[in-house]
Design a protein around this motif. Structure first.
Motif, PDB file in Angstrom:
ATOM      1  N   MET A 139      41.911  40.645  61.582  1.00  0.00           N
ATOM      2  CA  MET A 139      40.945  39.615  61.204  1.00  0.00           C
ATOM      3  C   MET A 139      39.620  40.195  60.708  1.00  0.00           C
ATOM      4  O   MET A 139      39.057  39.730  59.715  1.00  0.00           O
ATOM      5  N   GLY A 140      39.097  41.203  61.402  1.00  0.00           N
ATOM      6  CA  GLY A 140      37.840  41.804  60.985  1.00  0.00           C
ATOM      7  C   GLY A 140      37.948  42.433  59.602  1.00  0.00           C
ATOM      8  O   GLY A 140      37.026  42.326  58.779  1.00  0.00           O
ATOM      9  N   ASN A 141      39.077  43.094  59.332  1.00  0.00           N
ATOM     10  CA  ASN A 141      39.303  43.673  58.001  1.00  0.00           C
ATOM     11  C   ASN A 141      39.414  42.583  56.942  1.00  0.00           C
ATOM     12  O   ASN A 141      38.967  42.757  55.811  1.00  0.00           O
ATOM     13  N   LEU A 142      40.039  41.458  57.312  1.00  0.00           N
ATOM     14  CA  LEU A 142      40.196  40.366  56.360  1.00  0.00           C
ATOM     15  C   LEU A 142      38.846  39.883  55.863  1.00  0.00           C
ATOM     16  O   LEU A 142      38.686  39.575  54.672  1.00  0.00           O
ATOM     17  N   LEU A 143      37.862  39.820  56.736  1.00  0.00           N
ATOM     18  CA  LEU A 143      36.526  39.394  56.312  1.00  0.00           C
ATOM     19  C   LEU A 143      35.977  40.327  55.239  1.00  0.00           C
ATOM     20  O   LEU A 143      35.363  39.883  54.258  1.00  0.00           O
ATOM     21  N   GLN A 144      36.219  41.638  55.381  1.00  0.00           N
ATOM     22  CA  GLN A 144      35.745  42.595  54.376  1.00  0.00           C
ATOM     23  C   GLN A 144      36.512  42.443  53.061  1.00  0.00           C
ATOM     24  O   GLN A 144      35.929  42.524  51.969  1.00  0.00           O
ATOM     25  N   ILE A 145      37.830  42.249  53.158  1.00  0.00           N
ATOM     26  CA  ILE A 145      38.636  42.082  51.943  1.00  0.00           C
ATOM     27  C   ILE A 145      38.176  40.853  51.170  1.00  0.00           C
ATOM     28  O   ILE A 145      38.011  40.893  49.928  1.00  0.00           O
ATOM     29  N   LEU A 146      37.961  39.747  51.868  1.00  0.00           N
ATOM     30  CA  LEU A 146      37.550  38.520  51.192  1.00  0.00           C
ATOM     31  C   LEU A 146      36.142  38.643  50.620  1.00  0.00           C
ATOM     32  O   LEU A 146      35.843  38.073  49.551  1.00  0.00           O
ATOM     33  N   THR A 147      35.272  39.395  51.300  1.00  0.00           N
ATOM     34  CA  THR A 147      33.929  39.621  50.756  1.00  0.00           C
ATOM     35  C   THR A 147      34.012  40.445  49.483  1.00  0.00           C
ATOM     36  O   THR A 147      33.303  40.172  48.498  1.00  0.00           O
ATOM     37  N   ALA A 148      34.895  41.446  49.461  1.00  0.00           N
ATOM     38  CA  ALA A 148      35.098  42.225  48.233  1.00  0.00           C
ATOM     39  C   ALA A 148      35.605  41.328  47.102  1.00  0.00           C
ATOM     40  O   ALA A 148      35.190  41.448  45.947  1.00  0.00           O
ATOM     41  N   ARG A 149      36.489  40.422  47.453  1.00  0.00           N
ATOM     42  CA  ARG A 149      37.013  39.491  46.443  1.00  0.00           C
ATOM     43  C   ARG A 149      35.896  38.594  45.899  1.00  0.00           C
ATOM     44  O   ARG A 149      35.839  38.325  44.699  1.00  0.00           O
ATOM     45  N   ARG A 150      35.005  38.140  46.767  1.00  0.00           N
ATOM     46  CA  ARG A 150      33.878  37.314  46.309  1.00  0.00           C
ATOM     47  C   ARG A 150      33.022  38.076  45.305  1.00  0.00           C
ATOM     48  O   ARG A 150      32.634  37.534  44.261  1.00  0.00           O
ATOM     49  N   LEU A 151      32.739  39.340  45.630  1.00  0.00           N
ATOM     50  CA  LEU A 151      31.900  40.136  44.719  1.00  0.00           C
ATOM     51  C   LEU A 151      32.608  40.369  43.396  1.00  0.00           C
ATOM     52  O   LEU A 151      31.981  40.318  42.326  1.00  0.00           O
ATOM     53  N   GLN A 152      33.923  40.614  43.434  1.00  0.00           N
ATOM     54  CA  GLN A 152      34.636  40.836  42.179  1.00  0.00           C
ATOM     55  C   GLN A 152      34.679  39.558  41.346  1.00  0.00           C
ATOM     56  O   GLN A 152      34.482  39.601  40.123  1.00  0.00           O
ATOM     57  N   LEU A 153      34.912  38.419  41.977  1.00  0.00           N
ATOM     58  CA  LEU A 153      34.929  37.158  41.239  1.00  0.00           C
ATOM     59  C   LEU A 153      33.579  36.854  40.612  1.00  0.00           C
ATOM     60  O   LEU A 153      33.493  36.154  39.595  1.00  0.00           O
ATOM     61  N   ALA A 154      32.508  37.403  41.211  1.00  0.00           N
ATOM     62  CA  ALA A 154      31.169  37.207  40.669  1.00  0.00           C
ATOM     63  C   ALA A 154      30.823  38.225  39.574  1.00  0.00           C
ATOM     64  O   ALA A 154      29.708  38.216  39.058  1.00  0.00           O
ATOM     65  N   GLY A 155      31.768  39.108  39.238  1.00  0.00           N
ATOM     66  CA  GLY A 155      31.569  40.031  38.134  1.00  0.00           C
ATOM     67  C   GLY A 155      31.322  41.475  38.509  1.00  0.00           C
ATOM     68  O   GLY A 155      31.088  42.311  37.628  1.00  0.00           O
ATOM     69  N   HIS A 156      31.393  41.819  39.785  1.00  0.00           N
ATOM     70  CA  HIS A 156      31.100  43.188  40.216  1.00  0.00           C
ATOM     71  C   HIS A 156      32.400  43.963  40.452  1.00  0.00           C
ATOM     72  O   HIS A 156      33.490  43.389  40.490  1.00  0.00           O
ATOM     73  N   THR A 157      32.287  45.280  40.562  1.00  0.00           N
ATOM     74  CA  THR A 157      33.447  46.170  40.450  1.00  0.00           C
ATOM     75  C   THR A 157      33.790  46.830  41.783  1.00  0.00           C
ATOM     76  O   THR A 157      33.014  47.642  42.294  1.00  0.00           O
ATOM     77  N   PRO A 158      34.954  46.514  42.363  1.00  0.00           N
ATOM     78  CA  PRO A 158      35.289  47.020  43.698  1.00  0.00           C
ATOM     79  C   PRO A 158      36.006  48.372  43.698  1.00  0.00           C
ATOM     80  O   PRO A 158      36.857  48.641  42.854  1.00  0.00           O
ATOM     81  N   TYR A 159      35.658  49.163  44.692  1.00  0.00           N
ATOM     82  CA  TYR A 159      36.404  50.365  45.051  1.00  0.00           C
ATOM     83  C   TYR A 159      36.849  50.165  46.504  1.00  0.00           C
ATOM     84  O   TYR A 159      36.023  50.086  47.404  1.00  0.00           O
TER      85      TYR A 159
END
Length: 423
Positions: free
Chosen positions: A50-70
């Motif tokens: 669950m804790g990791n899921l919060l980070q994954i979804l936050t990364a997805r939010r940033l990517q959907l907003a136009g930013h580039t994930p590593y």
């Protein structure tokens, strides 16, 4: 992809920023162009939680907003593990960590897009750590870490009383080196993680400032706790694993369906992509009529769909309805039915010439305390076999009643049910 100017405001409204190094500077960076950011996952178990899921979804939010994930999977740091309060971790073998790295990679990949102008990149810190000599590590990284600062970290201070190995004590150097390596090789300027990682996050920011004279950013998401303040995390028991082999999708769905009323709004903000207006409307409905559990139902459906897919979520909803008398049990797959019944409790019986009497099964499953109570329940019309009311106190189940060739579902009243597996 165009940038979303409201990203930071949305993150703050959702409560996703518990700590940050420089919010004003981060806002400017988000507005200036696509920010390259990273978030790391250590393979210290065969599944994320669950804790990791919060980070994954936050990364997805940033990517959907136009930013580039590593997305970094820690093949190196996973061999050590971040210090935890309860004591030293058991060190896993290289082969075990390599297997877990691949499992974790597969769990992360569906959440991010690896195409387009801000395509995601998967990296493994073992690639730049394995060949590093001890001398180079101490000269190039260790010299930038004052020991007094390392000793001041909360987890380290707590562990000093019981003992901490140099291996775990040095973990912050490795994670900070990850940020430095990604900054130098990929122009990454932002790292985020859980608030329990704040010391490691700021360690990376400080290392880049000391080693390269550059300014980078970090923020931490909140620690998600139950209403009583206890952790949901995997080290506290009751882990919410993302791997369906470690936690059935049905059990996963039931977790979200049964969260406390006080937590519904918070979890909708943190774990769903529903817009603000819709979440606020759900909160208003929930506040007015909490017994309808509209918030929990939406939360369970949204998060389970994100993790396990829409088709699996629909099967789970059908199973939930059927178990409580609202659908056809025979239409459920044996695997879905078995997972659902497993959460309520399963009694196993051996198939013989004839199955036990239903009165005996009601007692064996715990739905009745005695045969007398079971008979009274049947006489009052409150006992059901496979959602059909049991009319005869002397009735015996037949093999024709078995769902999927092996299951019986007994229910008492509207809410108490149990499974019987016939082998």
């Amino acid at each position: 992809m165009s940038l979303d100017p409201a990203l930071l405001d949305d993150l703050q409204w959702r409560g996703l920023i518990a700590h940050s190094t420089d919010l004003a500077g981060l806002r400017e960076a988000f507005a200036a162009g696509s920010v390259r950011f990273y978030v790391g996952f250590d393979p210290t178990a065969p599944s994320l939680h669950m804790g990791n899921l919060l980070q994954i979804l936050t990364a997805r939010r940033l990517q959907l907003a136009g930013h580039t994930p590593y997305a970094l999977v820690g093949g190196a740091t996973g061999m050590i593990g971040d210090p935890k309060d309860s004591g030293e971790r058991t060190l896993n073998s290289l082969d075990t960590v390599k297997d877990w790295v691949e499992r974790v990679r597969r769990q992360i990949e569906p959440f991010l897009s690896f195409e387009g102008p801000n395509a995601a990149t998967m990296v493994n810190n073992y690639d730049w750590t394995a060949s590093l000599s001890v001398i180079d590590f101490l000269r190039d990284i260790g010299k930038h870490f004052p020991v007094n600062r390392m000793l001041a970290r909360e987890t380290v201070k707590r562990r000093l009383e019981t003992g901490i190995s140099y291996t775990e004590f040095s973990y912050v150097l490795l994670q900070s080196m990850d940020f430095l390596s990604l900054h130098r090789d990929h122009a990454v300027t932002l790292q985020f993680g859980g608030s329990d990682q704040w010391g490691n996050l700021t360690g990376g920011v400080e290392l880049i400032r000391r080693a390269d004279g550059a300014t980078v950013h970090a923020f931490a998401t909140p620690l998600v706790t139950r209403a009583d303040g206890t952790k949901y995390g995997k080290t506290e028991g009751g882990a919410l694993w993302l791997d369906p082999e470690m936690m059935s999708p049905y059990a996963f769905y039931q977790f979200w369906l049964n969260v406390e009323d006080e937590k519904v709004g918070e979890l909708l903000r943190l774990f769903t992509f529903l817009p603000r207006a819709e979440i606020e409307e759900l909160e208003a409905q929930h506040a007015e009529k909490p017994f309808l559990r509209v918030g929990q139902k939406t939360l369970a459906e949204q998060v389970t769909t994100l993790v396990h897919g829409a088709e699996e979520t629909e099967r789970i909803k059908q199973a939930s309805a059927a178990l409580f008398g609202g659908g056809d049990l025979t239409g459920l797959s044996p695997s879905t039915l078995g997972a659902a019944l497993g959460e309520a409790g399963v009694t196993t019986v051996d198939a013989g010439e004839a199955l036990p009497a239903l009165v005996d099964l009601l007692v064996a499953t715990g739905l009745a305390k005695s045969k007398g109570e079971a008979r009274r329940t049947i006489a009052e019309g409150g006992a059901y076999l496979n959602n059909a009311r049991i009319e005869d106190p002397e009735a015996v189940a037949s093999k024709d009643d078995l769902i999927g060739g092996s299951w019986l579902v007994l229910r008492r009243g509207k809410k108490s049910f149990a499974g019987v597996e016939v082998r």
